[in-house]
Design a protein around this motif. Structure first.
Motif, PDB file in Angstrom:
ATOM      1  N   ASP A  95      26.309  25.216  33.407  1.00 60.84           N
ATOM      2  CA  ASP A  95      25.875  25.248  32.009  1.00 60.84           C
ATOM      3  C   ASP A  95      26.813  24.439  31.121  1.00 60.84           C
ATOM      4  O   ASP A  95      26.373  23.741  30.210  1.00 60.84           O
ATOM      5  CB  ASP A  95      25.781  26.685  31.498  1.00 60.84           C
ATOM      6  CG  ASP A  95      24.579  27.424  32.061  1.00 60.84           C
ATOM      7  OD1 ASP A  95      23.650  26.761  32.583  1.00 60.84           O
ATOM      8  OD2 ASP A  95      24.560  28.667  31.976  1.00 60.84           O
ATOM      9  N   VAL A  96      28.102  24.500  31.386  1.00 64.43           N
ATOM     10  CA  VAL A  96      29.063  23.697  30.628  1.00 64.43           C
ATOM     11  C   VAL A  96      28.833  22.217  30.895  1.00 64.43           C
ATOM     12  O   VAL A  96      28.837  21.392  29.970  1.00 64.43           O
ATOM     13  CB  VAL A  96      30.517  24.113  30.958  1.00 64.43           C
ATOM     14  CG1 VAL A  96      31.527  23.156  30.343  1.00 64.43           C
ATOM     15  CG2 VAL A  96      30.780  25.545  30.482  1.00 64.43           C
ATOM     16  N   LEU A  97      28.585  21.869  32.153  1.00 62.82           N
ATOM     17  CA  LEU A  97      28.356  20.466  32.500  1.00 62.82           C
ATOM     18  C   LEU A  97      27.053  19.943  31.894  1.00 62.82           C
ATOM     19  O   LEU A  97      27.004  18.814  31.390  1.00 62.82           O
ATOM     20  CB  LEU A  97      28.364  20.282  34.014  1.00 62.82           C
ATOM     21  CG  LEU A  97      29.678  20.666  34.708  1.00 62.82           C
ATOM     22  CD1 LEU A  97      29.561  20.506  36.216  1.00 62.82           C
ATOM     23  CD2 LEU A  97      30.851  19.879  34.154  1.00 62.82           C
ATOM     24  N   ARG A  98      26.012  20.772  31.911  1.00 60.43           N
ATOM     25  CA  ARG A  98      24.763  20.337  31.280  1.00 60.43           C
ATOM     26  C   ARG A  98      24.944  20.215  29.768  1.00 60.43           C
ATOM     27  O   ARG A  98      24.426  19.272  29.161  1.00 60.43           O
ATOM     28  CB  ARG A  98      23.622  21.290  31.628  1.00 60.43           C
ATOM     29  CG  ARG A  98      23.257  21.222  33.104  1.00 60.43           C
ATOM     30  CD  ARG A  98      21.993  21.958  33.452  1.00 60.43           C
ATOM     31  NE  ARG A  98      22.077  23.375  33.115  1.00 60.43           N
ATOM     32  CZ  ARG A  98      21.041  24.199  33.136  1.00 60.43           C
ATOM     33  NH1 ARG A  98      19.841  23.767  33.465  1.00 60.43           N
ATOM     34  NH2 ARG A  98      21.181  25.469  32.838  1.00 60.43           N
ATOM     35  N   ALA A  99      25.689  21.120  29.166  1.00 58.38           N
ATOM     36  CA  ALA A  99      25.952  21.010  27.724  1.00 58.38           C
ATOM     37  C   ALA A  99      26.738  19.742  27.409  1.00 58.38           C
ATOM     38  O   ALA A  99      26.517  19.107  26.374  1.00 58.38           O
ATOM     39  CB  ALA A  99      26.701  22.246  27.227  1.00 58.38           C
ATOM     40  N   ALA A 100      27.630  19.344  28.304  1.00 59.77           N
ATOM     41  CA  ALA A 100      28.386  18.103  28.091  1.00 59.77           C
ATOM     42  C   ALA A 100      27.449  16.899  28.073  1.00 59.77           C
ATOM     43  O   ALA A 100      27.596  15.995  27.246  1.00 59.77           O
ATOM     44  CB  ALA A 100      29.461  17.939  29.164  1.00 59.77           C
ATOM     45  N   LEU A 110      28.116  10.723  30.448  1.00 60.01           N
ATOM     46  CA  LEU A 110      28.564  10.881  31.835  1.00 60.01           C
ATOM     47  C   LEU A 110      30.087  10.908  31.925  1.00 60.01           C
ATOM     48  O   LEU A 110      30.647  11.592  32.790  1.00 60.01           O
ATOM     49  CB  LEU A 110      27.984   9.774  32.706  1.00 60.01           C
ATOM     50  CG  LEU A 110      26.467   9.830  32.896  1.00 60.01           C
ATOM     51  CD1 LEU A 110      25.977   8.609  33.655  1.00 60.01           C
ATOM     52  CD2 LEU A 110      26.053  11.117  33.597  1.00 60.01           C
ATOM     53  N   GLU A 111      30.750  10.185  31.060  1.00 62.83           N
ATOM     54  CA  GLU A 111      32.207  10.205  31.053  1.00 62.83           C
ATOM     55  C   GLU A 111      32.732  11.592  30.691  1.00 62.83           C
ATOM     56  O   GLU A 111      33.695  12.079  31.291  1.00 62.83           O
ATOM     57  CB  GLU A 111      32.736   9.161  30.073  1.00 62.83           C
ATOM     58  CG  GLU A 111      34.237   9.035  30.101  1.00 62.83           C
ATOM     59  CD  GLU A 111      34.693   7.837  29.284  1.00 62.83           C
ATOM     60  OE1 GLU A 111      35.426   7.016  29.850  1.00 62.83           O
ATOM     61  OE2 GLU A 111      34.309   7.733  28.102  1.00 62.83           O
ATOM     62  N   ALA A 112      32.085  12.255  29.741  1.00 60.68           N
ATOM     63  CA  ALA A 112      32.493  13.618  29.378  1.00 60.68           C
ATOM     64  C   ALA A 112      32.351  14.548  30.583  1.00 60.68           C
ATOM     65  O   ALA A 112      33.244  15.359  30.867  1.00 60.68           O
ATOM     66  CB  ALA A 112      31.671  14.117  28.191  1.00 60.68           C
ATOM     67  N   VAL A 113      31.245  14.428  31.317  1.00 59.98           N
ATOM     68  CA  VAL A 113      31.043  15.250  32.518  1.00 59.98           C
ATOM     69  C   VAL A 113      32.091  14.907  33.563  1.00 59.98           C
ATOM     70  O   VAL A 113      32.672  15.795  34.199  1.00 59.98           O
ATOM     71  CB  VAL A 113      29.621  15.067  33.082  1.00 59.98           C
ATOM     72  CG1 VAL A 113      29.463  15.811  34.402  1.00 59.98           C
ATOM     73  CG2 VAL A 113      28.575  15.544  32.079  1.00 59.98           C
ATOM     74  N   GLY A 143      29.309  -1.092  21.671  1.00 55.60           N
ATOM     75  CA  GLY A 143      28.147  -1.708  22.292  1.00 55.60           C
ATOM     76  C   GLY A 143      27.745  -1.189  23.658  1.00 55.60           C
ATOM     77  O   GLY A 143      26.694  -1.559  24.168  1.00 55.60           O
ATOM     78  N   GLU A 144      28.544  -0.314  24.282  1.00 62.05           N
ATOM     79  CA  GLU A 144      28.189   0.179  25.613  1.00 62.05           C
ATOM     80  C   GLU A 144      27.046   1.195  25.510  1.00 62.05           C
ATOM     81  O   GLU A 144      26.886   1.858  24.485  1.00 62.05           O
ATOM     82  CB  GLU A 144      29.401   0.768  26.343  1.00 62.05           C
ATOM     83  CG  GLU A 144      29.974   2.017  25.740  1.00 62.05           C
ATOM     84  CD  GLU A 144      31.061   1.775  24.704  1.00 62.05           C
ATOM     85  OE1 GLU A 144      31.775   2.731  24.371  1.00 62.05           O
ATOM     86  OE2 GLU A 144      31.180   0.638  24.196  1.00 62.05           O
ATOM     87  N   PRO A 145      26.233   1.329  26.557  1.00 62.45           N
ATOM     88  CA  PRO A 145      25.119   2.289  26.545  1.00 62.45           C
ATOM     89  C   PRO A 145      25.626   3.710  26.283  1.00 62.45           C
ATOM     90  O   PRO A 145      26.656   4.131  26.820  1.00 62.45           O
ATOM     91  CB  PRO A 145      24.530   2.178  27.951  1.00 62.45           C
ATOM     92  CG  PRO A 145      24.964   0.846  28.447  1.00 62.45           C
ATOM     93  CD  PRO A 145      26.303   0.582  27.803  1.00 62.45           C
ATOM     94  N   TYR A 146      24.892   4.441  25.467  1.00 61.71           N
ATOM     95  CA  TYR A 146      25.317   5.780  25.067  1.00 61.71           C
ATOM     96  C   TYR A 146      25.481   6.719  26.252  1.00 61.71           C
ATOM     97  O   TYR A 146      26.378   7.554  26.275  1.00 61.71           O
ATOM     98  CB  TYR A 146      24.314   6.372  24.068  1.00 61.71           C
ATOM     99  CG  TYR A 146      24.945   7.432  23.220  1.00 61.71           C
ATOM    100  CD1 TYR A 146      25.609   7.097  22.049  1.00 61.71           C
ATOM    101  CD2 TYR A 146      24.931   8.768  23.609  1.00 61.71           C
ATOM    102  CE1 TYR A 146      26.225   8.059  21.280  1.00 61.71           C
ATOM    103  CE2 TYR A 146      25.546   9.732  22.851  1.00 61.71           C
ATOM    104  CZ  TYR A 146      26.186   9.376  21.680  1.00 61.71           C
ATOM    105  OH  TYR A 146      26.814  10.337  20.935  1.00 61.71           O
TER     106      TYR A 146
END
Length: 194
Positions: free
Chosen positions: A60-65, A44-47, A36-39
């Motif tokens: 580029d890796v961070l934007r892809a994340a 942002l957690e992956a980043v 139920g948490e916002p997608y």
């Protein structure tokens, strides 16, 4: 989170990351995770994992994340990602995007082919995938379907944990995770990582 990254990421790159976040938020809209948490929290957690735990500063890796699910889970096309963020980001997103089954292929076969293909992914794509899966599996016990918890645990051990072996921080994190969530193994037992 952005405030925490100003020491690691240059201002011009933070602006580029902000653009990717805005793009992802626009496309993902009101989507939520299984619990139920916002997608956007997952993105942002992956980043956050890549910047704060692994020390990744490659924009580029961070934007892809941030964009890793935009093609897979929305109507956004790969071409739109390429036009807005360039070839490298589009290629990284493509590596971590599960394709739809081809004619005569089941969803399970398509998923297995996708996971097998990741063994040949460039390092940047592997980092995105490892951070994405980390975000997904650290709260696996909150998934509403017990059968999905078990199958996702098994898939992660079989297909993702081996990918983490070349990245020391991820290798250690997944080893601890595997011990913590070992109760999700089918027979209730789990082998120690080798």
């Amino acid at each position: 989170m952005r405030e925490r990254w100003v020491r690691q990421i240059a201002d011009p790159d933070l602006v580029l990351l902000d653009e990717a976040v805005e793009f992802a938020v626009r496309w993902h809209g009101n989507q939520t995770r299984p619990a139920g948490e916002p997608y956007v929290e997952h993105l942002l957690e992956a980043v956050c994992v890549l910047v704060e735990a692994v020390g990744t500063t490659d924009i580029d890796v961070l934007r892809a994340a941030v964009l890793h699910d935009v093609v897979e889970d929305t109507e956004c096309s790969p071409e739109e990602v390429r036009e807005r963020f360039g070839d490298r980001v589009a290629v990284l997103v493509d590596w971590v995007t599960k394709p739809a089954p081809t004619e005569g292929q089941t969803r399970e076969e398509a998923r297995a082919a996708y996971l097998a293909r990741l063994q040949h992914a460039p390092d940047g794509a592997l980092l995105v995938k490892l951070a994405d899966r980390l975000s997904n599996v650290q709260r696996l016990d909150t998934h509403p379907r017990p059968a999905k918890r078990r199958s996702y645990y098994q898939e992660t051990v079989r297909s993702i944990v081996p990918l983490a072996q070349s990245h020391p921080w991820f290798r250690q994190w997944y080893a601890v995770w595997r011990e913590t969530f070992g109760h999700l193994a089918v027979d209730g037992a789990h082998a120690r990582p080798q």
